[in-house]
Design a protein around this motif. Structure first.
Motif, PDB file in Angstrom:
ATOM      1  N   SER A  63       0.832  -1.209   0.000  1.00  0.00           N
ATOM      2  CA  SER A  63       0.000   0.000   0.000  1.00  0.00           C
ATOM      3  C   SER A  63       0.864   1.254   0.000  1.00  0.00           C
ATOM      4  N   TYR A  64       0.340   2.306  -0.598  1.00  0.00           N
ATOM      5  CA  TYR A  64       1.014   3.603  -0.588  1.00  0.00           C
ATOM      6  C   TYR A  64      -0.051   4.695  -0.567  1.00  0.00           C
ATOM      7  N   THR A  65       0.380   5.917  -0.318  1.00  0.00           N
ATOM      8  CA  THR A  65      -0.526   7.057  -0.294  1.00  0.00           C
ATOM      9  C   THR A  65      -0.105   8.073  -1.353  1.00  0.00           C
ATOM     10  N   PRO A  66      -0.978   8.356  -2.330  1.00  0.00           N
ATOM     11  CA  PRO A  66      -0.673   9.408  -3.299  1.00  0.00           C
ATOM     12  C   PRO A  66      -0.948  10.788  -2.687  1.00  0.00           C
ATOM     13  N   ILE A  67      -0.144  11.756  -3.085  1.00  0.00           N
ATOM     14  CA  ILE A  67      -0.293  13.136  -2.593  1.00  0.00           C
ATOM     15  C   ILE A  67      -0.328  14.047  -3.815  1.00  0.00           C
ATOM     16  N   TYR A  68      -1.404  14.809  -3.950  1.00  0.00           N
ATOM     17  CA  TYR A  68      -1.530  15.723  -5.088  1.00  0.00           C
ATOM     18  C   TYR A  68      -1.558  17.156  -4.575  1.00  0.00           C
ATOM     19  N   ASP A  69      -0.578  17.928  -4.976  1.00  0.00           N
ATOM     20  CA  ASP A  69      -0.501  19.343  -4.594  1.00  0.00           C
ATOM     21  C   ASP A  69      -0.636  19.510  -3.077  1.00  0.00           C
ATOM     22  N   GLY A  70      -0.005  18.586  -2.331  1.00  0.00           N
ATOM     23  CA  GLY A  70      -0.009  18.651  -0.872  1.00  0.00           C
ATOM     24  C   GLY A  70      -1.211  18.007  -0.209  1.00  0.00           C
ATOM     25  N   GLN A  71      -2.160  17.484  -0.969  1.00  0.00           N
ATOM     26  CA  GLN A  71      -3.363  16.886  -0.395  1.00  0.00           C
ATOM     27  C   GLN A  71      -3.383  15.374  -0.631  1.00  0.00           C
ATOM     28  N   SER A  72      -3.819  14.642   0.396  1.00  0.00           N
ATOM     29  CA  SER A  72      -3.973  13.192   0.258  1.00  0.00           C
ATOM     30  C   SER A  72      -5.197  12.745   1.041  1.00  0.00           C
ATOM     31  N   SER A  73      -5.744  11.609   0.626  1.00  0.00           N
ATOM     32  CA  SER A  73      -6.918  11.083   1.334  1.00  0.00           C
ATOM     33  C   SER A  73      -7.097   9.604   1.014  1.00  0.00           C
ATOM     34  N   GLY A  74      -6.111   8.809   1.317  1.00  0.00           N
ATOM     35  CA  GLY A  74      -6.209   7.375   1.052  1.00  0.00           C
ATOM     36  C   GLY A  74      -5.622   7.009  -0.292  1.00  0.00           C
ATOM     37  N   SER A  75      -6.257   6.033  -0.960  1.00  0.00           N
ATOM     38  CA  SER A  75      -5.692   5.521  -2.210  1.00  0.00           C
ATOM     39  C   SER A  75      -6.015   6.379  -3.432  1.00  0.00           C
ATOM     40  N   SER A  76      -6.917   7.342  -3.295  1.00  0.00           N
ATOM     41  CA  SER A  76      -7.219   8.278  -4.379  1.00  0.00           C
ATOM     42  C   SER A  76      -7.311   9.686  -3.795  1.00  0.00           C
ATOM     43  N   VAL A  77      -7.156  10.671  -4.666  1.00  0.00           N
ATOM     44  CA  VAL A  77      -7.187  12.063  -4.213  1.00  0.00           C
ATOM     45  C   VAL A  77      -8.130  12.848  -5.123  1.00  0.00           C
ATOM     46  N   ASN A  78      -8.957  13.705  -4.536  1.00  0.00           N
ATOM     47  CA  ASN A  78      -9.802  14.629  -5.287  1.00  0.00           C
ATOM     48  C   ASN A  78      -9.526  16.032  -4.782  1.00  0.00           C
ATOM     49  N   VAL A  79      -9.125  16.902  -5.685  1.00  0.00           N
ATOM     50  CA  VAL A  79      -8.812  18.283  -5.339  1.00  0.00           C
ATOM     51  C   VAL A  79      -9.778  19.183  -6.087  1.00  0.00           C
ATOM     52  N   VAL A  80     -10.417  20.094  -5.364  1.00  0.00           N
ATOM     53  CA  VAL A  80     -11.378  21.013  -5.968  1.00  0.00           C
ATOM     54  C   VAL A  80     -10.760  22.403  -6.041  1.00  0.00           C
ATOM     55  N   ARG A  81     -10.800  22.988  -7.222  1.00  0.00           N
ATOM     56  CA  ARG A  81     -10.368  24.377  -7.438  1.00  0.00           C
ATOM     57  C   ARG A  81     -11.633  25.218  -7.581  1.00  0.00           C
ATOM     58  N   SER A  82     -11.668  26.366  -6.907  1.00  0.00           N
ATOM     59  CA  SER A  82     -12.897  27.166  -6.864  1.00  0.00           C
ATOM     60  C   SER A  82     -13.013  28.193  -7.988  1.00  0.00           C
ATOM     61  N   SER A  83     -12.017  28.273  -8.859  1.00  0.00           N
ATOM     62  CA  SER A  83     -12.084  29.226  -9.969  1.00  0.00           C
ATOM     63  C   SER A  83     -11.252  28.713 -11.135  1.00  0.00           C
ATOM     64  N   ALA A  84     -11.353  29.372 -12.244  1.00  0.00           N
ATOM     65  CA  ALA A  84     -10.559  29.005 -13.415  1.00  0.00           C
ATOM     66  C   ALA A  84      -9.073  29.182 -13.097  1.00  0.00           C
ATOM     67  N   GLN A  85      -8.254  28.335 -13.681  1.00  0.00           N
ATOM     68  CA  GLN A  85      -6.799  28.420 -13.527  1.00  0.00           C
ATOM     69  C   GLN A  85      -6.183  28.175 -14.900  1.00  0.00           C
ATOM     70  N   PHE A  86      -5.079  28.839 -15.157  1.00  0.00           N
ATOM     71  CA  PHE A  86      -4.382  28.673 -16.420  1.00  0.00           C
ATOM     72  C   PHE A  86      -2.913  28.385 -16.129  1.00  0.00           C
ATOM     73  N   ASN A  87      -2.453  27.212 -16.578  1.00  0.00           N
ATOM     74  CA  ASN A  87      -1.058  26.790 -16.405  1.00  0.00           C
ATOM     75  C   ASN A  87      -0.640  26.699 -14.936  1.00  0.00           C
ATOM     76  N   LYS A  88      -1.512  26.178 -14.100  1.00  0.00           N
ATOM     77  CA  LYS A  88      -1.175  25.975 -12.693  1.00  0.00           C
ATOM     78  C   LYS A  88      -0.399  24.667 -12.573  1.00  0.00           C
ATOM     79  N   THR A  89       0.776  24.732 -11.960  1.00  0.00           N
ATOM     80  CA  THR A  89       1.604  23.548 -11.784  1.00  0.00           C
ATOM     81  C   THR A  89       1.380  22.944 -10.402  1.00  0.00           C
ATOM     82  N   ALA A  90       1.167  21.626 -10.384  1.00  0.00           N
ATOM     83  CA  ALA A  90       0.980  20.886  -9.136  1.00  0.00           C
ATOM     84  C   ALA A  90       1.937  19.701  -9.140  1.00  0.00           C
TER      85      ALA A  90
END
Length: 154
Positions: free
Chosen positions: A99-126
């Motif tokens: 088992s491992y834990t994925p981390i996306y842009d500093g956020q993790s939550s078990g075996s999968s990650v869902n990150v919500v952005r509240s506005s439009a973004q252009f060329n945001k690097t994560a």
């Protein structure tokens, strides 16, 4: 008198044949302009080619980066899904999934990650990172999994 009547008839016909638009001419007018911008959400994923250490563990090792672009004014969602349900698997005889834990842009939550952005973004690097706990009794072999990063406008 016949000449006068004929002249009056010709004048009446001439007036009736005059263009109708001459009476509707104005000093200004308007033209309605319209356009539509389609929703466009994309990710560009770069695999860092990182090696994870199962025996001693790997803590928040950067395994890749993602450039997010989404023009949805309400924002968007990024999801990170594991093909193996959050485990590294091996075909080696006797090997158990790790088992491992994925981390996306500093956020993790078990075996999968869902990150919500509240506005439009252009060329945001994560960044995408992984934490693997130490397993000194892991069986020899190659262990793999695949992470899929998906973007969807809200």
């Amino acid at each position: 008198m016949i000449r006068f009547a004929a002249a009056a008839l010709i004048a009446a016909v001439s007036l009736a044949a005059a263009p109708a638009f001459a009476a509707t001419a104005a000093a200004s007018g308007t033209i309605q302009l319209n356009s539509t911008v389609a929703q466009t959400c994309t990710v560009s994923v770069t695999d860092a080619g990182a090696q994870l250490n199962i025996l001693t563990g790997s803590n928040a090792v950067t395994v890749g980066s993602v450039v997010e672009t989404c023009n949805d004014g309400a924002g968007y969602q990024i999801s990170v899904q594991s093909a193996n349900g959050g485990t590294l698997k091996s075909n080696a005889t006797g090997a158990q999934p790790v088992s491992y834990t994925p981390i996306y842009d500093g956020q993790s939550s078990g075996s999968s990650v869902n990150v919500v952005r509240s506005s439009a973004q252009f060329n945001k690097t994560a960044t995408v990172a992984v934490t693997v706990p130490a397993n000194a009794q892991a069986i020899a072999g190659s262990y793999t999994d695949t992470l899929t990063i998906t973007i969807q406008g809200r």
